[in-house]
Design a protein around this motif. Structure first.
Motif, short mmCIF file in Angstrom:
data_model
loop_
_atom_site.label_atom_id
_atom_site.label_comp_id
_atom_site.label_asym_id
_atom_site.label_seq_id
_atom_site.Cartn_x
_atom_site.Cartn_y
_atom_site.Cartn_z
N GLU A 54 0.84 -1.21 0.00
CA GLU A 54 0.00 0.00 0.00
C GLU A 54 0.87 1.25 0.00
OE1 GLU A 54 -2.37 -0.50 3.46
OE2 GLU A 54 -3.63 -2.10 2.60
N SER A 92 2.63 1.98 -3.46
CA SER A 92 1.76 2.11 -4.63
C SER A 92 1.76 3.56 -5.09
CB SER A 92 0.34 1.66 -4.30
OG SER A 92 -0.30 2.61 -3.47
N THR A 93 1.44 3.77 -6.35
CA THR A 93 1.47 5.13 -6.91
C THR A 93 0.35 6.01 -6.37
OG1 THR A 93 0.21 4.33 -8.81
CG2 THR A 93 2.60 4.39 -9.04
N THR A 94 -0.60 5.41 -5.66
CA THR A 94 -1.70 6.20 -5.09
C THR A 94 -1.52 6.46 -3.60
OG1 THR A 94 -2.96 4.15 -4.72
CG2 THR A 94 -3.34 5.31 -6.80
N SER A 95 -0.36 6.10 -3.06
CA SER A 95 -0.12 6.30 -1.63
C SER A 95 0.31 7.74 -1.34
CB SER A 95 0.98 5.33 -1.16
OG SER A 95 2.24 5.72 -1.70
N SER A 96 0.58 8.01 -0.09
CA SER A 96 1.04 9.36 0.31
C SER A 96 2.39 9.70 -0.30
CB SER A 96 1.13 9.45 1.84
OG SER A 96 2.00 8.44 2.35
N GLY A 152 2.94 9.89 -3.30
CA GLY A 152 2.65 10.78 -4.42
C GLY A 152 2.73 12.24 -4.02
N THR A 192 1.37 -2.12 -11.74
CA THR A 192 1.83 -0.74 -11.91
C THR A 192 2.75 -0.63 -13.10
OG1 THR A 192 1.65 -0.29 -9.54
CG2 THR A 192 3.08 1.15 -10.81
#
Length: 412
Positions: A25, A28-32, A34, A119
């Motif tokens: 988590e 991942s590219t959508t985690s904090s 970013g 990803t």
């Protein structure tokens, strides 16, 4: 950066606990991460490698550095750079860790591997789009395929971990998407055979089963094994969740031509329900034996069918339509001339084609009829001198599922 410090501390804790789900988590590219990358990119600052090295063990410090550089590249609009950082600096090291340990000790890496595989496909597709716009070689998906093979090898060849073997199915699903996009269809066969050999399909998640069946069906259609294609695509259609109409539509784009080749027509309601109006005139052409309508439909929707990869399948329906038309001609001839019901003059068939706006010279017509007989669409023989088709007295038009749909000369 207080936010970076907190992020690294939480990631280090997850890695120490071998909490693969939480680590996946965070990576991942959508985690904090970013937001951190956005701040670095906006300030024009490099990724602070020293801070990462101080808090993360090797090889994770280098891997996380590459991951953050990937996100910074994305924020800067450098998609090819971002993809390369992720693939070479992060994904490659993760695959090496999986391949180094074939046992159960590295099972905690499974969520990270599956996240990285998905990803990498997305990043590679975006990178190739960018490279194509710039006129540069778009080769990132090809590189992605090699990386996915490394992930698959690390999971599927485990000696003692069933969890890894089961997880390899998810990677194969990503591989199928990449191979089909690259038009490297033959590369699909080896991983699919390995899944079948190890009986991994039975334990797979339903979503993965549907994906594998879909691509196995497409592969079977490509190999002209239409009964097998029908079996797998039908499974994908029947088990695809109703909340994913786009996925159902993708399956139907292949299932409908395969069904029609086997003599089963889709209903008008099905085509309306899933928004496939381009198939309606083709359905009608097959039902009516209207070759002119089929050819015009293929021509008007050629770009759409080629883009979806169904044009060659639909083009094969020509013999199905011609068979239907000739059957109608034979029925009319039998009613008008019952004494010679099984001797159908080619002139009648030629006239039927002319009514549809299709002109064929005598030699073309005889070749077409010979092809129908050779492929077993029609039982009988062609009397060349008298230009008459002599039909078998029983079962002259066998059911399409018994017809030799594959090219009889393809293997010679």
């Amino acid at each position: 950066m207080a936010q970076l410090s907190g992020y690294v501390h939480e990631l280090a804790s997850a890695l120490k606990r071998k909490d693969g789900q939480r680590a996946a988590e965070l990576l991942s590219t959508t985690s904090s991460a970013g937001l951190i990358a956005h701040q670095l990119a906006s300030a024009g600052r490099p990724v602070p490698t020293g801070q990462l090295s101080a808090q993360l063990p090797e090889p994770w410090s280098d891997m996380v550095t590459a991951f953050l550089r990937c996100l910074v590249g994305q924020h800067n609009g450098e998609r090819a750079v971002a993809c390369k950082e992720f693939r070479e600096g992060y994904a490659a090291s993760l695959a090496s860790m999986l391949n180094a340990d074939k046992g159960t000790e590295s099972e905690w890496l499974i969520p990270l591997a599956l996240g990285a595989a998905a990803t990498l496909k997305v990043l590679s597709s975006m990178a190739d789009e960018e490279l194509a716009r710039k006129g540069a070689p778009a080769n990132q998906l090809s590189e992605c395929a090699i990386s996915l093979q490394n992930f698959f090898r690390g999971l599927a060849t485990s000696k003692s971990s069933q969890a890894k073997k089961d997880a390899s199915v998810a990677v194969v699903c990503v591989m199928m998407k990449v191979y089909f996009k690259l038009n490297a269809i033959n590369n699909c066969k080896q991983p699919l055979q390995q899944i079948e050999l190890n009986r991994l399909f039975d334990n797979a998640k339903e979503a993965h089963k549907v994906t594998l069946r879909y691509y196995t069906g497409r592969l079977a259609a490509y190999d002209e094994d239409f009964l097998k294609a029908d079996e797998h695509l039908t499974y994908a259609f029947e088990h695809c969740v109703t909340t994913s109409p786009n996925n159902i539509r993708r399956v139907l784009r292949y299932l409908i031509p395969v069904k029609m080749l086997l003599g089963v027509l889709p209903s008008e309601g099905l085509l309306r329900q899933y928004g496939l109006p381009e198939y309606e005139p083709i359905r009608r052409a097959v039902k009516e034996g209207n070759l002119g309508l089929l050819l015009s439909s293929l021509e008007s929707n050629q770009v759409r069918f080629i883009q979806s990869g169904t044009f060659l399948l639909l083009e094969r329906l020509q013999l199905v339509v011609v068979r239907r038309l000739f059957r109608k001609v034979a029925l009319v001839h039998a009613q008008m001339n019952p004494a010679k019901a099984h001797q159908v003059p080619l002139a009648l068939f030629e006239a039927a084609l002319q009514l549809q706006g299709i002109e064929k010279d005598p030699l073309e017509l005889q070749c077409l009829m010979a092809n129908l007989i050779f492929r077993k669409y029609i039982k009988g023989y062609l009397a060349y001198k008298s230009r008459v088709v002599v039909l078998a007295k029983t079962d002259a038009f066998p059911i399409l599922s018994a017809v030799q749909l594959a090219d009889p000369l393809a293997a010679t």
